[in-house]
Design a protein around this motif. Structure first.
Motif, PDB file in Angstrom:
ATOM      1  N   SER A  49     -41.254 -96.678 -28.964  1.00  0.00           N
ATOM      2  CA  SER A  49     -42.373 -96.499 -29.894  1.00  0.00           C
ATOM      3  C   SER A  49     -42.596 -97.759 -30.722  1.00  0.00           C
ATOM      4  CB  SER A  49     -42.097 -95.299 -30.794  1.00  0.00           C
ATOM      5  OG  SER A  49     -43.078 -95.176 -31.776  1.00  0.00           O
ATOM      6  N   ASN A  50     -41.519 -98.362 -31.211  1.00  0.00           N
ATOM      7  CA  ASN A  50     -41.621 -99.619 -31.968  1.00  0.00           C
ATOM      8  C   ASN A  50     -42.278-100.698 -31.110  1.00  0.00           C
ATOM      9  OD1 ASN A  50     -40.289 -98.452 -34.120  1.00  0.00           O
ATOM     10  ND2 ASN A  50     -38.345 -99.460 -33.708  1.00  0.00           N
ATOM     11  N   LYS A  51     -41.828-100.800 -29.873  1.00  0.00           N
ATOM     12  CA  LYS A  51     -42.328-101.833 -28.968  1.00  0.00           C
ATOM     13  C   LYS A  51     -43.831-101.654 -28.707  1.00  0.00           C
ATOM     14  CE  LYS A  51     -41.104-103.977 -24.582  1.00  0.00           C
ATOM     15  NZ  LYS A  51     -40.168-103.960 -23.466  1.00  0.00           N
ATOM     16  N   LYS A  52     -44.253-100.417 -28.449  1.00  0.00           N
ATOM     17  CA  LYS A  52     -45.679-100.140 -28.215  1.00  0.00           C
ATOM     18  C   LYS A  52     -46.503-100.449 -29.462  1.00  0.00           C
ATOM     19  CE  LYS A  52     -44.960 -96.584 -24.757  1.00  0.00           C
ATOM     20  NZ  LYS A  52     -44.963 -95.145 -24.481  1.00  0.00           N
ATOM     21  N   ARG A  53     -45.996-100.056 -30.623  1.00  0.00           N
ATOM     22  CA  ARG A  53     -46.704-100.316 -31.877  1.00  0.00           C
ATOM     23  C   ARG A  53     -46.831-101.822 -32.113  1.00  0.00           C
ATOM     24  NH1 ARG A  53     -43.367 -97.985 -35.325  1.00  0.00           N
ATOM     25  NH2 ARG A  53     -42.445 -99.958 -35.948  1.00  0.00           N
ATOM     26  N   ASP A  54     -45.778-102.576 -31.786  1.00  0.00           N
ATOM     27  CA  ASP A  54     -45.824-104.038 -31.944  1.00  0.00           C
ATOM     28  C   ASP A  54     -46.970-104.654 -31.140  1.00  0.00           C
ATOM     29  OD1 ASP A  54     -43.540-103.887 -33.516  1.00  0.00           O
ATOM     30  OD2 ASP A  54     -42.183-104.502 -31.905  1.00  0.00           O
ATOM     31  N   VAL A  55     -47.133-104.216 -29.907  1.00  0.00           N
ATOM     32  CA  VAL A  55     -48.194-104.747 -29.043  1.00  0.00           C
ATOM     33  C   VAL A  55     -49.562-104.444 -29.650  1.00  0.00           C
ATOM     34  CG1 VAL A  55     -49.305-104.515 -26.782  1.00  0.00           C
ATOM     35  CG2 VAL A  55     -46.814-104.659 -26.936  1.00  0.00           C
ATOM     36  N   ILE A  56     -49.747-103.220 -30.100  1.00  0.00           N
ATOM     37  CA  ILE A  56     -51.027-102.817 -30.696  1.00  0.00           C
ATOM     38  C   ILE A  56     -51.337-103.642 -31.937  1.00  0.00           C
ATOM     39  CG2 ILE A  56     -52.205-100.923 -31.903  1.00  0.00           C
ATOM     40  CD1 ILE A  56     -50.646 -99.030 -29.910  1.00  0.00           C
ATOM     41  N   LYS A  57     -50.359-103.799 -32.814  1.00  0.00           N
ATOM     42  CA  LYS A  57     -50.566-104.561 -34.068  1.00  0.00           C
ATOM     43  C   LYS A  57     -50.864-106.024 -33.770  1.00  0.00           C
ATOM     44  CE  LYS A  57     -49.751-101.008 -36.654  1.00  0.00           C
ATOM     45  NZ  LYS A  57     -50.769-100.302 -37.354  1.00  0.00           N
ATOM     46  N   ARG A  58     -50.135-106.597 -32.801  1.00  0.00           N
ATOM     47  CA  ARG A  58     -50.355-107.999 -32.450  1.00  0.00           C
ATOM     48  C   ARG A  58     -51.766-108.205 -31.906  1.00  0.00           C
ATOM     49  NH1 ARG A  58     -45.550-108.500 -30.323  1.00  0.00           N
ATOM     50  NH2 ARG A  58     -46.200-108.137 -28.198  1.00  0.00           N
ATOM     51  N   LYS A  59     -52.229-107.285 -31.059  1.00  0.00           N
ATOM     52  CA  LYS A  59     -53.583-107.393 -30.515  1.00  0.00           C
ATOM     53  C   LYS A  59     -54.634-107.238 -31.608  1.00  0.00           C
ATOM     54  CE  LYS A  59     -52.620-106.071 -25.787  1.00  0.00           C
ATOM     55  NZ  LYS A  59     -52.796-105.088 -24.711  1.00  0.00           N
ATOM     56  N   LEU A  64     -58.703-109.985 -34.952  1.00  0.00           N
ATOM     57  CA  LEU A  64     -59.206-110.371 -36.272  1.00  0.00           C
ATOM     58  C   LEU A  64     -59.188-111.887 -36.479  1.00  0.00           C
ATOM     59  CD1 LEU A  64     -57.473-107.596 -38.419  1.00  0.00           C
ATOM     60  CD2 LEU A  64     -59.939-107.848 -37.999  1.00  0.00           C
ATOM     61  N   GLY A  65     -58.744-112.620 -35.454  1.00  0.00           N
ATOM     62  CA  GLY A  65     -58.765-114.077 -35.518  1.00  0.00           C
ATOM     63  C   GLY A  65     -57.475-114.734 -35.986  1.00  0.00           C
ATOM     64  N   TRP A  66     -56.400-113.977 -36.061  1.00  0.00           N
ATOM     65  CA  TRP A  66     -55.119-114.518 -36.510  1.00  0.00           C
ATOM     66  C   TRP A  66     -54.280-114.961 -35.328  1.00  0.00           C
ATOM     67  CZ3 TRP A  66     -53.783-115.036 -41.642  1.00  0.00           C
ATOM     68  CH2 TRP A  66     -54.636-114.427 -42.553  1.00  0.00           C
ATOM     69  N   ASP A  67     -53.632-116.118 -35.467  1.00  0.00           N
ATOM     70  CA  ASP A  67     -52.607-116.545 -34.511  1.00  0.00           C
ATOM     71  C   ASP A  67     -51.304-115.889 -34.941  1.00  0.00           C
ATOM     72  OD1 ASP A  67     -54.262-118.133 -32.991  1.00  0.00           O
ATOM     73  OD2 ASP A  67     -53.705-119.992 -34.004  1.00  0.00           O
ATOM     74  N   VAL A  68     -50.523-115.428 -33.974  1.00  0.00           N
ATOM     75  CA  VAL A  68     -49.314-114.667 -34.271  1.00  0.00           C
ATOM     76  C   VAL A  68     -48.104-115.313 -33.611  1.00  0.00           C
ATOM     77  CG1 VAL A  68     -48.193-112.413 -34.050  1.00  0.00           C
ATOM     78  CG2 VAL A  68     -50.680-112.541 -34.358  1.00  0.00           C
ATOM     79  N   LEU A  69     -47.054-115.481 -34.381  1.00  0.00           N
ATOM     80  CA  LEU A  69     -45.757-115.896 -33.854  1.00  0.00           C
ATOM     81  C   LEU A  69     -44.764-114.792 -34.161  1.00  0.00           C
ATOM     82  CD1 LEU A  69     -43.716-117.985 -32.673  1.00  0.00           C
ATOM     83  CD2 LEU A  69     -43.435-118.830 -35.024  1.00  0.00           C
TER      84      LEU A  69
END
Length: 94
Positions: A49-59, A64-69
């Motif tokens: 569940s954490n892993k799936k949520r991470d993908v959704i939040k990153r996308k 929204l135009g943010w680069d993510v590391l």
């Protein structure tokens, strides 16, 4: 107010850094592949569940135009390499 509540936000650069624990977010390293001996089905579901949520939040952040590391816990074992990754990320143009 950003999706995923980034650990570090660089508004002017429109960049965010998320720091993930390898176990909790199922990193591919040896720490993330640990299988708990007690209540394994509960922990597997929780971590998936954490892993799936991470993908959704990153996308969402990227839309929204943010680069993510994402910085993984295991990366903190080599601070020089980690520093280089962060500097490269912050200096990179969109």
């Amino acid at each position: 107010d950003l999706p995923g509540k980034p650990d570090l936000t660089f508004s002017r650069l429109k960049k965010v850094i998320l720091v993930h624990g390898c176990f909790w977010h199922m990193h591919s390293c040896r720490y993330g592949r640990v299988k708990p001996a007690t209540n394994p089905s509960f922990w597997e579901a929780k971590r998936q569940s954490n892993k799936k949520r991470d993908v959704i939040k990153r996308k969402k952040l990227q839309r929204l135009g943010w680069d993510v590391l994402v910085i993984w816990e295991c990366w903190t074992k080599d601070l020089n390499k980690l520093k280089d990754r962060i500097i490269s990320f912050l200096k990179a143009k969109k």
